[in-house]
Design a protein around this motif. Sequence first.
Motif, short mmCIF file in Angstrom:
data_model
loop_
_atom_site.label_atom_id
_atom_site.label_comp_id
_atom_site.label_asym_id
_atom_site.label_seq_id
_atom_site.Cartn_x
_atom_site.Cartn_y
_atom_site.Cartn_z
N PRO A 7 0.81 -1.30 -0.02
CA PRO A 7 -0.17 0.01 0.02
C PRO A 7 0.81 1.20 0.18
O PRO A 7 2.12 1.41 0.63
CB PRO A 7 -0.80 -0.16 1.45
N TRP A 13 8.33 3.20 1.66
CA TRP A 13 8.48 1.86 2.40
C TRP A 13 10.12 1.55 2.20
O TRP A 13 10.83 1.02 3.26
CB TRP A 13 7.97 0.87 1.63
N GLY A 64 -0.75 7.41 16.55
CA GLY A 64 -0.91 6.93 15.43
C GLY A 64 -2.03 6.28 15.13
O GLY A 64 -2.71 6.52 14.00
N ALA A 68 -4.36 7.26 11.76
CA ALA A 68 -4.67 6.44 10.72
C ALA A 68 -6.27 6.73 10.46
O ALA A 68 -6.66 6.60 9.24
CB ALA A 68 -4.73 5.09 11.33
N HIS A 161 3.69 6.21 11.28
CA HIS A 161 3.56 4.78 11.82
C HIS A 161 5.06 4.06 12.09
O HIS A 161 5.34 3.37 12.95
CB HIS A 161 2.75 3.88 10.88
N LEU A 165 6.49 2.34 15.23
CA LEU A 165 6.89 0.79 15.38
C LEU A 165 8.32 0.92 15.90
O LEU A 165 8.85 -0.20 16.55
CB LEU A 165 7.15 0.42 13.67
N VAL C 48 0.82 -2.63 14.17
CA VAL C 48 1.26 -1.44 14.03
C VAL C 48 1.42 -1.80 12.43
O VAL C 48 1.01 -1.18 11.41
CB VAL C 48 2.42 -1.07 14.20
N LEU C 49 1.92 -2.79 12.05
CA LEU C 49 2.58 -3.32 10.68
C LEU C 49 1.23 -3.66 9.85
O LEU C 49 0.73 -3.21 8.86
CB LEU C 49 3.28 -4.45 10.43
N TYR C 52 -1.98 -0.24 11.21
CA TYR C 52 -1.35 1.35 10.89
C TYR C 52 -1.00 1.39 9.49
O TYR C 52 -1.27 1.97 8.75
CB TYR C 52 -0.41 1.55 11.89
N LEU C 53 -0.10 0.36 9.15
CA LEU C 53 0.72 0.59 7.88
C LEU C 53 0.34 -0.34 6.77
O LEU C 53 0.46 -0.40 5.79
CB LEU C 53 2.19 0.04 7.96
N LEU C 55 -0.77 -3.46 6.17
CA LEU C 55 -0.15 -4.75 5.34
C LEU C 55 -0.93 -5.83 5.48
O LEU C 55 -0.74 -6.82 4.97
CB LEU C 55 1.25 -5.07 6.00
#
Lengths: 179, 448, 83
Positions: A7, A13, A64, A68, A161, A165, C48-49, C52-53, C55
């Motif tokens: 995404p 990324w 976060g 989102a 984010h 992390l 989170v992955l 939030y992100l 995936l």
Amino acid sequence: MAKKGLPGNSLIWILIVSEVLVFALGLVAFLVMRLLHLREFQAASHLLHAGAGTLSMALLLTSGYLAAIAQSNSQQGGQSRSRLLLILAALLGVLFLALKAMEYSDLWNRGVAFEGSQFFTLYALITGFHAAHVAFGTGLLLVVSLRPTLEHVEPSVAFWHMVDLVWVLVFPVLYLVPR
Amino acid sequence: MKYQSQKVALAYFACAMILFAAQVTFGLVLGYIYVAPNFLSELLPFNIARMIHTNALVVWLLLGFFGASYYLIPEETERELHSPKLAYIQLVLLMVGASAAVIGYLFRIHEGREFLEQPLWVKLGIVVAALIFLYNVTMTVLQGRKTVITNVLLLGLWGIALFFLFSLYNPANLTVDKMYWWYVVHIWVEGVWELVMASVLAFMMLKLTGVDREVVEKWLYVIVALALFTGLLGTGHHYYWIGTPGYWQWIGSIFSALEILPFFAMVMFTFVMVWKGRREHPNKAALLWALGCSVLAFFGAGVWGFMHTLAPMNYYTHGTQVTAAHGHLAFFGAYVSMNLAIITYAMPYLLGRRPYNQVLNMASFWLMASGMSFMTFTLTFAGVVQTHLQRVLGQGFMDVQDQLSLFYWMRLGSGVVVVLGALLFIYATFVPRREVIETVNPAAAPAE
Amino acid sequence: MTQLTRSWLVMSMVVITVALVLAVAPGLPRPVWLVLIMAASFVKARLVLLDYLELRHADEWRVGAMAALVALLLVMAALAAMA
Ligand code: HEM
Ligand code: HEM
Ligand SMILES: [Fe+2]
């Protein structure tokens, strides 16, 4: 981008992976140095505030979450709601930074020298580098809140984010493992 | 050649090759002095010959970058250069400056910092030439089609000029002096030069393999991001023992360890493009150089760089023959090969010919590549032995050097092979065979 | 409740749990303590992955990210468990 692909922008990324790599190397270095200086690390770790670290964690995860939701609002055209949420998310970032500053000044007042101690050199580098990202991310959220289109919001929120992390990984290793 | 003004590149490439020949010849002199220390010790002492070797290297690589830019920018922007005349003036300025510097060196007129030994007025001349160049290419790009390749190239070229400005500042404090020195030396080869390298390789992949521009651009973004992310703070790997605070050991070790990534990405990029490519370009030698470039850069810069980049390792190897081994393969793999690749690609178009002397050119690749690799291996062995004897056992510097002479003889031998390869390359690219008379219609030059 | 909100709640619970354990039972045996904090880290990083992100629906990217996360946590846990 294919439907089931990565995404968002693939360049963000690359950044996320690079950043996580840097912090991962830093944390592994920290853990190795701990093995070489067990006593020093254990003693020093009691000077840190695990409570402040936990609170920081909650602040960032909640921030976060807000970011989102802001993003999905932007996606559905709800720009004014998105703006509000982004500003709230940024405020939590500011709180995180304030907490961090208090931690640093507390350590400083208790006579901690950041140089000359392996523990505090690495602690300062890792948390300092992370805090710099929080500061940058906070600014980014505020900037995109001016015009919260999806195109602007998505990469900034992804960056935010990533900062989350990283703290998820940093917090236990620095604050909890050496105890 | 689609645009008349691309012809400027020919003059740049020719001058670059003259300096290339001189550079490697002076390398031979140095290599010989290592085994016969009194050779020319009055006329041409080691330090002077070394300056000529390294300065000629840097100047010809830059001339190659300029030539490559003048060649590819018209094609990418789809218009003639802003001013071919300025480009020639710039070349004359650079060549006069370079010759003056070399003559000055022979009369012991020079400054003290490695690679930046040019007297101040030569440095200022370089700045003026750089400004002319940047004006010329930037105007061309602004008035023409904008592509990712030209954007990255311009970013790299502006960066080169910007970071060179640090060479003008020479503070008295040795630590600060070294910090600024590395802003030029490190950020050049492990930062902005990488951008030039990546965009020239991207241009060549586009032309040689016929892969879609979008795909090439995506890779280019990735490589640029990785290069800047790792390379800038990677400067810290030179701040371990120069008097800077201890935390640089962490910053330098971590970021520079990741510097291998952009070089790995370039290997992936070139090979994936060739696999995906639909086009069979007749210039096989150019493709060989491009692939060789990414692979040898990966080994020379990436692997050999990584070998001594972590602070606990560098503590022992700092400034030994390990460094020289890395310096040679990195410079050769990345920037020498990249220049020779674009020259091999562009020369037939500049001369209006079909690709010529392909076999000779490829033979020169294998001569130089194997000579350089062998030199790297011998110097690495020499460096490991030197590190052990000198840094672990604590023997004196010159006592250790005596014990390394076998390696130095082998380095000299591999150097001869490299020089032969270089001369063969120059012959193969600049002396096309007579039989091929008919010129290629420029329009037949492969499009994208 | 959306997936996102659920994830945020789960992460908050995890944070609170670790904080409580730290406050109430600071003298936990070290292996238990390490498993607890690494598991907490895994749950949070995973969510989170995934959410939030985003995936969660990114097939092989998700698998790759999870594999990398587990590998990193295992390395860190092993180093933390030594000595
Ligand atoms: C294209 C080929 C070449 C490149 C890119 C190149 C590059 C370099 C560089 C970057 C340095 C400085 C190294 C440092 O500061 O550690 C250097 C020094 C040197 N090069 Fe080369 N060189 C080439 C060819 C040769 C050849 C053919 C020889 C002959 C044997 C040679 C012999 C030397 C020597 C003896 C030094 C001095 C090392 C010292 O000070 O200990 N080089 N070269
Ligand atoms: C194409 C890229 C590169 C080129 C042309 C290059 C060239 C050089 C040269 C010429 C030197 C010697 C400088 C001097 O005179 O002291 C040097 C030093 C060094 N390079 Fe590179 N390098 C490259 C990439 C890298 C990378 C990617 C790494 C790390 C992964 C690296 C690590 C080092 C280190 C640690 C030193 C210092 C050695 C010492 O302490 O003596 N280099 N490099
Ligand atoms: Fe460097």
